[in-house]
Write an enzyme that holds these catalytic residues in place. Sequence first.
Site, mmCIF file in Angstrom:
data_model
loop_
_atom_site.group_PDB
_atom_site.id
_atom_site.type_symbol
_atom_site.label_atom_id
_atom_site.label_comp_id
_atom_site.label_asym_id
_atom_site.label_seq_id
_atom_site.Cartn_x
_atom_site.Cartn_y
_atom_site.Cartn_z
ATOM 1 N N SER A 1 0.862 -1.189 0.000
ATOM 2 C CA SER A 1 0.000 0.000 0.000
ATOM 3 C C SER A 1 0.891 1.229 0.000
ATOM 4 C CB SER A 1 -0.884 0.001 1.252
ATOM 5 O OG SER A 1 -1.509 1.253 1.446
ATOM 6 N N TYR B 1 -1.062 -0.621 10.633
ATOM 7 C CA TYR B 1 -1.217 -0.995 9.229
ATOM 8 C C TYR B 1 -0.040 -0.459 8.401
ATOM 9 C CZ TYR B 1 -3.510 -1.297 4.622
ATOM 10 O OH TYR B 1 -3.821 -1.563 3.301
ATOM 11 N N LYS C 1 2.639 -2.666 6.162
ATOM 12 C CA LYS C 1 2.760 -2.488 4.718
ATOM 13 C C LYS C 1 4.184 -2.107 4.322
ATOM 14 C CE LYS C 1 -1.333 -3.646 3.334
ATOM 15 N NZ LYS C 1 -1.526 -4.818 2.447
#
Length: 254
Positions: free
Chosen positions: A143, A156, A160
């Site tokens: 991402s 998160y 990533k």
Amino acid sequence: MGRFEGRVALVTGATSGIGRATAVRLAAEGALVAVNRRAAGDLSETLKAISDVGGTAFSVVADMRDPEQVLRMIDEVMNRTGRLDYLVSNAAVNPHKSWDSTTLADWDLICETNLRGTWLVCTEAAKRMIAAGQGGAIVCVSSISATVAGPDQTAYCATKAGISMLAKALAAVLGEHDIRVNCVEPGAIRTRMSARLDRQPDSLRYYLDRIALHRIGQPEEMAHVIAFLLSDDASYVTGATLVADGGFTVNAEI
């Protein structure tokens, strides 16, 4: 004949979004696709979409956090098809919690699903590809959160970033086995995970103002990118990180 005729692909996290779109794209181009879900997932729409394009697929169940389930999933693919040519490691979670409301349980869920799960499925798939001696290709779905920090996704972002570097590290060691490993970093894409933007007009406007193309991307657009990286059209591409964000990161400081 499609680019993936006679090949077998495994796509994790294929119940919706980028995973589903990728599975459909690979099947449409001739691959036999193993589509993964967790026990609670529903792959009926994915399997129907694949059938609608004349493709062939079967479902495999595994929670990316569980090494035994991941191993059984890879075994099932090999037992059913006799080969594994492509892996798309896409399964991920993102609870969207602020840094100070993220609990240890949240942290463990995100890290174990996203980063450890990617490592588990990539290494197990690579071992089978090496044993077969026919090469292969892996795409890890990361991402832009790997490089652009989000206020409600600290854990998160960390996972990533780890996934993007993991792909590079695997590319460095698997190249001698003719296994290519690349990474895609999507931006804002119309998925179940990003549906919250429709309920947050200010956040949606923030993204639209900064995306050079001034629109949210579609899962199918990510599927095109992933299919390219898996295909022989990218035969000399490994260790690459392809940012597919409509130009968000080029304007992120505006």
